[in-house]
Scaffold this motif. Structure first.
Motif, PDB file in Angstrom:
ATOM      1  N   ARG A   1       0.832  -1.213   0.000  1.00  0.00           N
ATOM      2  CA  ARG A   1       0.000   0.000   0.000  1.00  0.00           C
ATOM      3  C   ARG A   1       0.859   1.252   0.000  1.00  0.00           C
ATOM      4  NH1 ARG A   1      -2.632   3.308   3.903  1.00  0.00           N
ATOM      5  NH2 ARG A   1      -4.521   4.270   3.022  1.00  0.00           N
ATOM      6  N   LEU A   2       1.917   1.244   0.799  1.00  0.00           N
ATOM      7  CA  LEU A   2       2.790   2.412   0.844  1.00  0.00           C
ATOM      8  C   LEU A   2       3.496   2.614  -0.496  1.00  0.00           C
ATOM      9  CD1 LEU A   2       3.846   4.676   2.641  1.00  0.00           C
ATOM     10  CD2 LEU A   2       5.678   3.154   3.403  1.00  0.00           C
ATOM     11  N   ARG A   3       3.856   1.529  -1.144  1.00  0.00           N
ATOM     12  CA  ARG A   3       4.487   1.642  -2.460  1.00  0.00           C
ATOM     13  C   ARG A   3       3.512   2.232  -3.479  1.00  0.00           C
ATOM     14  NH1 ARG A   3       7.827  -2.966  -5.917  1.00  0.00           N
ATOM     15  NH2 ARG A   3       7.970  -1.739  -7.829  1.00  0.00           N
ATOM     16  N   ALA A   4       2.260   1.779  -3.435  1.00  0.00           N
ATOM     17  CA  ALA A   4       1.266   2.308  -4.372  1.00  0.00           C
ATOM     18  C   ALA A   4       1.066   3.803  -4.163  1.00  0.00           C
ATOM     19  CB  ALA A   4      -0.058   1.565  -4.196  1.00  0.00           C
ATOM     20  N   LEU A   5       1.042   4.247  -2.903  1.00  0.00           N
ATOM     21  CA  LEU A   5       0.890   5.680  -2.631  1.00  0.00           C
ATOM     22  C   LEU A   5       2.108   6.451  -3.137  1.00  0.00           C
ATOM     23  CD1 LEU A   5      -0.607   5.666   0.995  1.00  0.00           C
ATOM     24  CD2 LEU A   5      -1.784   6.182  -1.153  1.00  0.00           C
ATOM     25  N   ALA A   6       3.303   5.924  -2.887  1.00  0.00           N
ATOM     26  CA  ALA A   6       4.517   6.614  -3.315  1.00  0.00           C
ATOM     27  C   ALA A   6       4.580   6.744  -4.832  1.00  0.00           C
ATOM     28  CB  ALA A   6       5.744   5.871  -2.797  1.00  0.00           C
ATOM     29  N   GLU A   7       4.106   5.747  -5.523  1.00  0.00           N
ATOM     30  CA  GLU A   7       4.210   5.747  -6.981  1.00  0.00           C
ATOM     31  C   GLU A   7       3.095   6.542  -7.669  1.00  0.00           C
ATOM     32  OE1 GLU A   7       4.326   1.643  -7.982  1.00  0.00           O
ATOM     33  OE2 GLU A   7       6.506   1.453  -7.644  1.00  0.00           O
ATOM     34  N   ASN A   8       1.959   6.684  -7.020  1.00  0.00           N
ATOM     35  CA  ASN A   8       0.791   7.235  -7.704  1.00  0.00           C
ATOM     36  C   ASN A   8       0.304   8.587  -7.200  1.00  0.00           C
ATOM     37  OD1 ASN A   8       0.485   4.884  -9.403  1.00  0.00           O
ATOM     38  ND2 ASN A   8      -0.321   3.806  -7.615  1.00  0.00           N
ATOM     39  N   ALA A   9       0.670   8.988  -6.001  1.00  0.00           N
ATOM     40  CA  ALA A   9       0.162  10.249  -5.452  1.00  0.00           C
ATOM     41  C   ALA A   9       0.747  11.439  -6.207  1.00  0.00           C
ATOM     42  CB  ALA A   9       0.503  10.363  -3.974  1.00  0.00           C
ATOM     43  N   ASP A  10      -0.078  12.461  -6.416  1.00  0.00           N
ATOM     44  CA  ASP A  10       0.416  13.701  -7.041  1.00  0.00           C
ATOM     45  C   ASP A  10       1.339  14.454  -6.084  1.00  0.00           C
ATOM     46  OD1 ASP A  10      -1.160  13.596  -9.544  1.00  0.00           O
ATOM     47  OD2 ASP A  10      -2.857  13.758  -8.183  1.00  0.00           O
ATOM     48  N   LEU A  11       0.989  14.482  -4.799  1.00  0.00           N
ATOM     49  CA  LEU A  11       1.825  15.079  -3.755  1.00  0.00           C
ATOM     50  C   LEU A  11       1.977  14.063  -2.634  1.00  0.00           C
ATOM     51  CD1 LEU A  11       0.350  18.700  -3.379  1.00  0.00           C
ATOM     52  CD2 LEU A  11       2.385  18.024  -4.652  1.00  0.00           C
ATOM     53  N   PHE A  12       3.175  13.951  -2.099  1.00  0.00           N
ATOM     54  CA  PHE A  12       3.405  13.042  -0.972  1.00  0.00           C
ATOM     55  C   PHE A  12       4.050  13.857   0.141  1.00  0.00           C
ATOM     56  CE2 PHE A  12       4.553   9.698   1.716  1.00  0.00           C
ATOM     57  CZ  PHE A  12       4.016   8.496   1.265  1.00  0.00           C
ATOM     58  N   VAL A  13       3.361  13.922   1.290  1.00  0.00           N
ATOM     59  CA  VAL A  13       3.860  14.685   2.438  1.00  0.00           C
ATOM     60  C   VAL A  13       4.329  13.710   3.509  1.00  0.00           C
ATOM     61  CG1 VAL A  13       3.375  16.510   4.097  1.00  0.00           C
ATOM     62  CG2 VAL A  13       2.128  16.435   1.933  1.00  0.00           C
ATOM     63  N   MET A  14       5.551  13.928   3.985  1.00  0.00           N
ATOM     64  CA  MET A  14       6.121  13.050   4.999  1.00  0.00           C
ATOM     65  C   MET A  14       6.474  13.901   6.219  1.00  0.00           C
ATOM     66  SD  MET A  14       9.025  10.170   4.375  1.00  0.00           S
ATOM     67  CE  MET A  14      10.172  11.319   3.622  1.00  0.00           C
ATOM     68  N   THR A  15       5.960  13.530   7.387  1.00  0.00           N
ATOM     69  CA  THR A  15       6.303  14.274   8.600  1.00  0.00           C
ATOM     70  C   THR A  15       7.699  13.860   9.034  1.00  0.00           C
ATOM     71  OG1 THR A  15       5.171  12.608   9.921  1.00  0.00           O
ATOM     72  CG2 THR A  15       3.942  14.602   9.380  1.00  0.00           C
ATOM     73  N   TRP A  16       8.584  14.815   9.030  1.00  0.00           N
ATOM     74  CA  TRP A  16      10.014  14.560   9.218  1.00  0.00           C
ATOM     75  C   TRP A  16      10.312  14.058  10.627  1.00  0.00           C
ATOM     76  CZ3 TRP A  16      14.126  17.751  11.501  1.00  0.00           C
ATOM     77  CH2 TRP A  16      15.394  17.366  11.107  1.00  0.00           C
ATOM     78  N   LEU A  17       9.583  14.565  11.639  1.00  0.00           N
ATOM     79  CA  LEU A  17       9.850  14.205  13.027  1.00  0.00           C
ATOM     80  C   LEU A  17       9.019  13.022  13.496  1.00  0.00           C
ATOM     81  CD1 LEU A  17      10.065  17.753  14.666  1.00  0.00           C
ATOM     82  CD2 LEU A  17      11.946  16.235  14.034  1.00  0.00           C
ATOM     83  N   SER A  18       8.149  12.522  12.648  1.00  0.00           N
ATOM     84  CA  SER A  18       7.285  11.411  13.053  1.00  0.00           C
ATOM     85  C   SER A  18       7.243  10.381  11.936  1.00  0.00           C
ATOM     86  CB  SER A  18       5.873  11.925  13.370  1.00  0.00           C
ATOM     87  OG  SER A  18       5.041  10.879  13.774  1.00  0.00           O
ATOM     88  N   ALA A  19       8.385   9.758  11.682  1.00  0.00           N
ATOM     89  CA  ALA A  19       8.472   8.775  10.595  1.00  0.00           C
ATOM     90  C   ALA A  19       9.539   7.746  10.952  1.00  0.00           C
ATOM     91  CB  ALA A  19       8.813   9.470   9.278  1.00  0.00           C
ATOM     92  N   LYS A  20       9.456   6.578  10.347  1.00  0.00           N
ATOM     93  CA  LYS A  20      10.437   5.520  10.527  1.00  0.00           C
ATOM     94  C   LYS A  20      11.417   5.547   9.352  1.00  0.00           C
ATOM     95  CE  LYS A  20       9.296   3.162  14.285  1.00  0.00           C
ATOM     96  NZ  LYS A  20      10.250   2.891  15.373  1.00  0.00           N
ATOM     97  N   HIS A  21      12.719   5.400   9.670  1.00  0.00           N
ATOM     98  CA  HIS A  21      13.715   5.488   8.602  1.00  0.00           C
ATOM     99  C   HIS A  21      13.482   4.439   7.519  1.00  0.00           C
ATOM    100  CE1 HIS A  21      16.131   8.695  10.125  1.00  0.00           C
ATOM    101  NE2 HIS A  21      16.324   8.101  11.290  1.00  0.00           N
ATOM    102  N   ALA A  22      13.083   3.222   7.904  1.00  0.00           N
ATOM    103  CA  ALA A  22      12.847   2.182   6.898  1.00  0.00           C
ATOM    104  C   ALA A  22      11.754   2.614   5.936  1.00  0.00           C
ATOM    105  CB  ALA A  22      12.472   0.878   7.584  1.00  0.00           C
ATOM    106  N   ALA A  23      10.701   3.234   6.477  1.00  0.00           N
ATOM    107  CA  ALA A  23       9.602   3.672   5.624  1.00  0.00           C
ATOM    108  C   ALA A  23      10.008   4.860   4.773  1.00  0.00           C
ATOM    109  CB  ALA A  23       8.381   4.013   6.477  1.00  0.00           C
ATOM    110  N   THR A  24      10.743   5.804   5.360  1.00  0.00           N
ATOM    111  CA  THR A  24      11.121   6.992   4.587  1.00  0.00           C
ATOM    112  C   THR A  24      12.047   6.627   3.434  1.00  0.00           C
ATOM    113  OG1 THR A  24      12.908   7.437   6.180  1.00  0.00           O
ATOM    114  CG2 THR A  24      10.829   8.550   6.539  1.00  0.00           C
ATOM    115  N   ASP A  25      12.979   5.712   3.685  1.00  0.00           N
ATOM    116  CA  ASP A  25      13.851   5.267   2.598  1.00  0.00           C
ATOM    117  C   ASP A  25      13.039   4.571   1.505  1.00  0.00           C
ATOM    118  OD1 ASP A  25      15.987   6.245   4.003  1.00  0.00           O
ATOM    119  OD2 ASP A  25      16.618   4.297   4.800  1.00  0.00           O
ATOM    120  N   PHE A  26      12.064   3.794   1.918  1.00  0.00           N
ATOM    121  CA  PHE A  26      11.210   3.089   0.962  1.00  0.00           C
ATOM    122  C   PHE A  26      10.400   4.076   0.125  1.00  0.00           C
ATOM    123  CE2 PHE A  26       7.231   0.924  -0.148  1.00  0.00           C
ATOM    124  CZ  PHE A  26       7.705  -0.246  -0.730  1.00  0.00           C
ATOM    125  N   ILE A  27       9.853   5.085   0.788  1.00  0.00           N
ATOM    126  CA  ILE A  27       9.069   6.101   0.076  1.00  0.00           C
ATOM    127  C   ILE A  27       9.948   6.834  -0.931  1.00  0.00           C
ATOM    128  CG2 ILE A  27       7.854   8.294   0.350  1.00  0.00           C
ATOM    129  CD1 ILE A  27       6.991   7.228   3.152  1.00  0.00           C
TER     130      ILE A  27
END
Length: 705
Positions: free
Chosen positions: A650-676
């Motif tokens: 699901r996270l991959r689909a959002l990263a690939e298809n969203a027009d804008l992707f907002v990531m909260t810098w102070l509330s995120a996991k490094h594994a997920a942020t690298d994946f995004i």
């Protein structure tokens, strides 16, 4: 010119040019067409827009982007085409909605508007006079131009943006430094490395043009640590984490070692991370002759992992090593200065040189490579370089300490924090040095400029925020509130200190002092540009426990009441954020004196309509509130929230298809942020600087602006 930028102004000019002036005589129509050019004229403080009404009468709509521009524009127009030729008396006049030309003008959100009505008999004379006014203003010098900012101030602001994760803002500062030729190309690359590393964009670092040259160049220890970390994360992290020695070793030898070897000097950088230490370990495994590395890795098993069991034994050299002579020590220190751009290395070299006799110093000056290095140390010999923040603060009152900010920028990475943060004596010494610096105007000025570097240094503490350091956090926040840097705009880093104090825990007295500092920072009449900062601080208070509930209630109500007078000037996203906060507090906008439906329309809602926006945050309540606020102003927008801890379908689909992707810098996991980041490619990836929903809205607005 009006509009947020030149592209917006050009769009407006194209839209306005579609309206015809066929009802006017040809000469007047030609002059009106020329006046439309003021919309895109950067030297003109506003715009003059001709408008023919249904009866064929001509009026001119006047608009200025700021009140300062209006004060420059109004008297000139009155002098050239005042009451003798037109109806214009220099006063402001609101525009009535409904007219298509007016709607285009209001789209630019002008700060001041007026209307100039032209009688038919003086029409040509008035139009010619206005064109003369345009030409005169175009030739006039801009007396409102801001004074050039020192490079040190720009670098402090660059650090300030990195502290809170404002990537786009930091990138803009970097572009300005580059366009104005403030730094050489090598130091610009080092700043770019710092920016990319802040957001864990290790692939971006390794992919920089000239990366190999960066590994060979003279660097600061902090940059060395970042380059080594990037090499590990890009090439070695996966096989190393899998414990695959058969794949890790050849990968290191082929892809990493050619770049890493020139950087594996000792002492190791103070800011070296896990990946960097593992590269040191791999080098020691492959090259047992590097006994110096083996000794440096003793007691590093916690970060070395499985490689620690494959390292050669760290055996000191047999026998007692002869005590180095003062001349040998000075030579070694000068070699270190030549190899590493470090404040501590220079300070150590100066200390070693001070122990030499005049004859020994003359011998050094007569031989290379020491002659060239001594030219650098001679320039700093009288400064007595500080090796800690306490020493730095003690020197800030000295007028000759002109390199204060440059040393502070390097000291944030070189000066130790872990041991001092746990030592009550060291904490008290630093707090006393901060208090003493505020008793001198020059020291206060320099400390105020260095605040972003101090905050960056504090964030290096692995236990940040810690309760033992609250006196330091509080003193720095007071400096933010009362220091001279406040006049140049509130540093975003102050938000980090507010969050640290609330997280560490405060008694009632300290809690009220914190509220007083924030009220001082915000001021009695803050502007639209500070609204998001204020809303983010408000969210911090709502998340944290309150030792005095009444004080918090009064503070939060006061904050929203201060925003109420400028509510009509807020953007649609800011109004949505304020409405959500008021609702969460159990208040209504009407209770704050705000009428329903007030506020000028803007284009944010239209630009968001139909977009698919993804929000990644582990603070799910903030994601939901941001989703509700966006859908409130743009019902056709599709907003998806995600809080997965790793790479999922699901996270991959959002990263690939969203027009804008907002990531909260102070509330995120490094594994997920690298994946995004991996699956986002070149599509817009936005970083929200806080944990709250107003930070998410701010990131979207900054991107659209």
């Amino acid at each position: 010119m009006i509009g947020a930028d030149i592209e917006t102004a050009r769009t407006m000019a194209r839209d306005l040019s579609t309206f015809e002036f066929s009802a006017l005589e040809p000469a007047a129509a030609e002059l009106c067409t020329k006046l439309i050019e003021t919309v895109i004229d950067p030297s003109f403080p506003g715009a003059i827009i001709p408008n023919v009404d249904a009866t064929g009468d001509l009026r001119l709509i006047l608009a200025a982007p700021t009140m300062t521009a209006w004060r420059r524009l109004s008297p000139v127009l009155r002098a050239f085409a005042g009451p003798t030729l037109t109806s214009f008396d220099g006063l402001l006049e609101p525009l009535s909605h409904g007219d298509p030309v007016v709607e285009i003008v209001m789209h630019s959100q002008p700060a001041a508007t007026g209307v100039m009505r032209l009688p038919t008999k003086n029409r040509l004379s008035a139009l010619r006079a206005l064109l003369q006014a345009r030409d005169m203003l175009g030739r006039a010098p801009n007396l409102q131009r801001a004074a050039p900012e020192p490079t040190s101030w720009l670098l402090a602001r660059f650090q300030d943006y990195l502290n809170v994760g404002r990537r786009d803002a930091a990138t803009d500062i970097l572009a300005r430094i580059k366009s104005e030729l403030r730094l050489d190309s090598l130091n610009l690359k080092f700043l770019e490395v710092q920016l990319l590393a802040t957001f864990s964009d290790w692939t971006g670092i390794v992919g920089l043009p000239g990366f190999a040259n960066l590994c060979l160049a003279r660097r600061s220890p902090a940059v060395t640590a970042l380059l080594l970390e990037a090499l590990y994360r890009v090439h070695l992290a996966d096989p190393f984490d899998a414990g695959d020695a058969s794949e890790t070793r050849p990968l290191y030898e082929a892809a990493v070692r050619p770049f890493a070897q020139p950087m594996l000097s000792l002492p190791a950088p103070m800011t070296l991370k896990e990946g960097g230490w593992r590269i040191y370990g791999l080098e020691s495994w492959i090259a047992p002759s590097r006994t110096d590395i083996a000794l440096a890795l003793v007691n590093r098993q916690d970060v070395l992992g499985w490689i620690s069991h494959r390292l050669p034994a760290a055996v000191p050299a047999a026998g007692l090593a002869p005590e180095p002579t003062p001349l040998d020590s000075a030579r070694s220190a000068l070699v270190q200065v030549d190899a590493v751009e470090s404040v501590d290395a220079v300070a150590a070299a100066l200390a070693a040189l001070a122990k030499l006799t005049s004859e020994e110093l003359a011998r050094l000056r007569g031989a290379e490579p020491f002659r060239s290095t001594l030219q650098v140390t001679d320039q700093l010999a009288e400064i007595d370089l500080p090796t800690s923040w306490t020493e730095w603060l003690a020197k800030t009152a000295d007028p000759s300490f002109t390199t204060a900010l440059d040393i502070a920028r390097k000291g944030k990475d070189e000066w130790t924090i872990e041991a001092g943060a746990g030592d009550p004596v060291a904490v008290q010494a630093l707090a006393s040095a901060l208090d003493h610096a505020q008793s001198n105007a020059l020291a206060t000025e320099r400390t105020g400029q260095a605040l972003p570097f101090l905050v960056a240094w504090l964030q290096r503490d692995p236990d940040f925020p810690r309760s033992a350091m609250t006196p330091i956090y509080a003193s720095l926040l007071t400096l933010f509130a009362l220091g001279p840097a406040r006049g140049r705009g509130t540093y975003d880093s102050s938000q980090i200190l507010v969050s640290a104090l609330l997280t560490a825990g405060l008694d009632v007295k300290a809690y009220k002092a914190l509220i007083a500092d924030i009220e001082e920072l915000a001021g009695d009449g803050f502007g639209v540009d500070m609204v998001y900062w204020v809303l983010e601080i408000t969210e911090e208070f709502m998340r944290a426990s309150a030792p005095d509930v009444d004080a918090r209630e009064s503070f939060l109500h006061g904050v929203l009441a201060h925003i109420a007078p400028i509510y009509a000037r807020l953007t649609s996203l800011q109004r949505a954020a304020m409405g959500r906060l008021a609702q969460e507090l159990g208040w209504t906008l009407q209770s704050l004196g705000i009428s329903a439906g007030i506020g000028e329309p803007d284009d944010f809602s239209s630009r968001i309509q139909g977009l698919r926006i993804a929000i990644y945050s582990l603070t799910e309540a903030a994601s939901r509130q941001a989703k509700a606020a966006i859908e409130e102003i743009a019902p056709t927008a599709i907003v998806d929230c995600n809080a997965d801890h790793g790479g999922t379908a699901r996270l991959r689909a959002l990263a690939e298809n969203a027009d804008l992707f907002v990531m909260t810098w102070l509330s995120a996991k490094h594994a997920a942020t690298d994946f995004i980041r991996e699956h986002r490619a070149n599509r817009p990836l936005l970083y929200a600087q806080g944990r709250g929903f107003s930070s998410i809205l701010r990131a979207i607005e900054d991107h659209l602006s």
